[in-house]
Design a protein around this motif. Sequence first.
Motif, PDB file in Angstrom:
ATOM      1  N   GLU A  30      14.267  21.060 -14.090  1.00  0.00           N
ATOM      2  CA  GLU A  30      15.597  21.085 -13.467  1.00  0.00           C
ATOM      3  C   GLU A  30      16.620  21.719 -14.410  1.00  0.00           C
ATOM      4  OE1 GLU A  30      16.903  19.331 -10.599  1.00  0.00           O
ATOM      5  OE2 GLU A  30      14.912  18.824  -9.844  1.00  0.00           O
ATOM      6  N   LYS A  31      17.458  22.579 -13.857  1.00  0.00           N
ATOM      7  CA  LYS A  31      18.545  23.164 -14.655  1.00  0.00           C
ATOM      8  C   LYS A  31      19.502  22.089 -15.148  1.00  0.00           C
ATOM      9  CE  LYS A  31      18.759  27.666 -12.361  1.00  0.00           C
ATOM     10  NZ  LYS A  31      19.478  28.465 -11.381  1.00  0.00           N
ATOM     11  N   GLU A  32      19.902  21.207 -14.232  1.00  0.00           N
ATOM     12  CA  GLU A  32      20.969  20.254 -14.524  1.00  0.00           C
ATOM     13  C   GLU A  32      20.563  19.277 -15.619  1.00  0.00           C
ATOM     14  OE1 GLU A  32      23.426  16.927 -12.024  1.00  0.00           O
ATOM     15  OE2 GLU A  32      22.743  18.706 -10.931  1.00  0.00           O
ATOM     16  N   SER A  33      19.374  18.705 -15.500  1.00  0.00           N
ATOM     17  CA  SER A  33      18.968  17.648 -16.431  1.00  0.00           C
ATOM     18  C   SER A  33      18.183  18.191 -17.624  1.00  0.00           C
ATOM     19  CB  SER A  33      18.099  16.629 -15.702  1.00  0.00           C
ATOM     20  OG  SER A  33      16.861  17.224 -15.339  1.00  0.00           O
ATOM     21  N   GLY A  34      17.561  19.365 -17.449  1.00  0.00           N
ATOM     22  CA  GLY A  34      16.661  19.868 -18.478  1.00  0.00           C
ATOM     23  C   GLY A  34      15.335  19.130 -18.512  1.00  0.00           C
ATOM     24  N   GLY A  35      15.135  18.243 -17.539  1.00  0.00           N
ATOM     25  CA  GLY A  35      13.906  17.461 -17.495  1.00  0.00           C
ATOM     26  C   GLY A  35      12.907  18.035 -16.505  1.00  0.00           C
ATOM     27  N   TRP A  36      11.661  17.627 -16.677  1.00  0.00           N
ATOM     28  CA  TRP A  36      10.568  18.099 -15.831  1.00  0.00           C
ATOM     29  C   TRP A  36      10.217  17.040 -14.791  1.00  0.00           C
ATOM     30  CZ3 TRP A  36       8.077  22.850 -16.230  1.00  0.00           C
ATOM     31  CH2 TRP A  36       8.434  23.633 -17.344  1.00  0.00           C
ATOM     32  N   SER A  37       9.763  17.502 -13.643  1.00  0.00           N
ATOM     33  CA  SER A  37       9.274  16.592 -12.615  1.00  0.00           C
ATOM     34  C   SER A  37       8.292  17.352 -11.725  1.00  0.00           C
ATOM     35  CB  SER A  37      10.430  16.036 -11.778  1.00  0.00           C
ATOM     36  OG  SER A  37      11.086  17.079 -11.086  1.00  0.00           O
ATOM     37  N   ILE A  38       7.653  16.601 -10.839  1.00  0.00           N
ATOM     38  CA  ILE A  38       6.814  17.275  -9.861  1.00  0.00           C
ATOM     39  C   ILE A  38       7.704  17.800  -8.737  1.00  0.00           C
ATOM     40  CG2 ILE A  38       4.709  15.992 -10.405  1.00  0.00           C
ATOM     41  CD1 ILE A  38       5.346  14.095  -8.111  1.00  0.00           C
ATOM     42  N   PRO A  39       7.236  18.819  -7.987  1.00  0.00           N
ATOM     43  CA  PRO A  39       8.044  19.342  -6.882  1.00  0.00           C
ATOM     44  C   PRO A  39       8.348  18.230  -5.885  1.00  0.00           C
ATOM     45  CG  PRO A  39       6.181  20.792  -7.337  1.00  0.00           C
ATOM     46  CD  PRO A  39       5.976  19.550  -8.144  1.00  0.00           C
ATOM     47  N   SER A  40       9.615  18.123  -5.509  1.00  0.00           N
ATOM     48  CA  SER A  40      10.004  17.073  -4.568  1.00  0.00           C
ATOM     49  C   SER A  40      11.356  17.407  -3.970  1.00  0.00           C
ATOM     50  CB  SER A  40      10.080  15.714  -5.279  1.00  0.00           C
ATOM     51  OG  SER A  40      11.071  15.740  -6.287  1.00  0.00           O
ATOM     52  N   GLY A  41      11.679  16.713  -2.888  1.00  0.00           N
ATOM     53  CA  GLY A  41      12.988  16.919  -2.283  1.00  0.00           C
ATOM     54  C   GLY A  41      13.137  16.073  -1.044  1.00  0.00           C
ATOM     55  N   GLY A  42      14.273  16.204  -0.418  1.00  0.00           N
ATOM     56  CA  GLY A  42      14.596  15.374   0.728  1.00  0.00           C
ATOM     57  C   GLY A  42      13.862  15.803   1.986  1.00  0.00           C
ATOM     58  N   ILE A  43      13.587  14.801   2.818  1.00  0.00           N
ATOM     59  CA  ILE A  43      13.003  15.060   4.126  1.00  0.00           C
ATOM     60  C   ILE A  43      14.138  15.424   5.072  1.00  0.00           C
ATOM     61  CG2 ILE A  43      11.713  14.051   6.057  1.00  0.00           C
ATOM     62  CD1 ILE A  43      10.454  12.110   3.967  1.00  0.00           C
ATOM     63  N   GLU A  44      14.022  16.584   5.707  1.00  0.00           N
ATOM     64  CA  GLU A  44      15.080  17.042   6.601  1.00  0.00           C
ATOM     65  C   GLU A  44      14.872  16.476   8.004  1.00  0.00           C
ATOM     66  OE1 GLU A  44      15.108  21.308   6.180  1.00  0.00           O
ATOM     67  OE2 GLU A  44      15.938  21.184   4.156  1.00  0.00           O
ATOM     68  N   ALA A  45      15.936  16.525   8.791  1.00  0.00           N
ATOM     69  CA  ALA A  45      15.878  15.996  10.157  1.00  0.00           C
ATOM     70  C   ALA A  45      14.726  16.647  10.922  1.00  0.00           C
ATOM     71  CB  ALA A  45      17.203  16.253  10.865  1.00  0.00           C
ATOM     72  N   GLY A  46      13.941  15.818  11.580  1.00  0.00           N
ATOM     73  CA  GLY A  46      12.839  16.346  12.385  1.00  0.00           C
ATOM     74  C   GLY A  46      11.562  16.600  11.613  1.00  0.00           C
TER      75      GLY A  46
END
Length: 130
Positions: free
Chosen positions: A26-42
Amino acid sequence: MHGERKSWNGAAAIVMAENQVLMVKEKESGGWSIPSGGIEAGETPEQACLREVWEETGFRVNILKPLHVKRTIIKNHDVALHYFLCEVTEGQISYHDPDDAIEEIAWKTSRELYGLIHDYPEDRELLLSF
């Protein structure tokens, strides 16, 4: 009502290949994570998982199996994050994320995972279990 928590549902992908796991920084945190994100409507959690991996890494993946749902509270949100174990079917590292939040995409070995700054340290043991 004041102080009522909102819900946020997301999907996360543990993408494995040759004993390495696909990680994003992540740019903001400089930390690493697995790909993830919010579930969109539908969307189902599965559909969100596939879309997020594509947006954040450029890979098309298959879901091998659902793993678990992590429930936590972040900034007054009830968070439910659905984890899936995935395999790459096609693609190469490239970037399609409308949020433009990722600065690096890389495959990491278990040894490298120990040395990374993790956005979600509680995920490290899970990742190492694969």
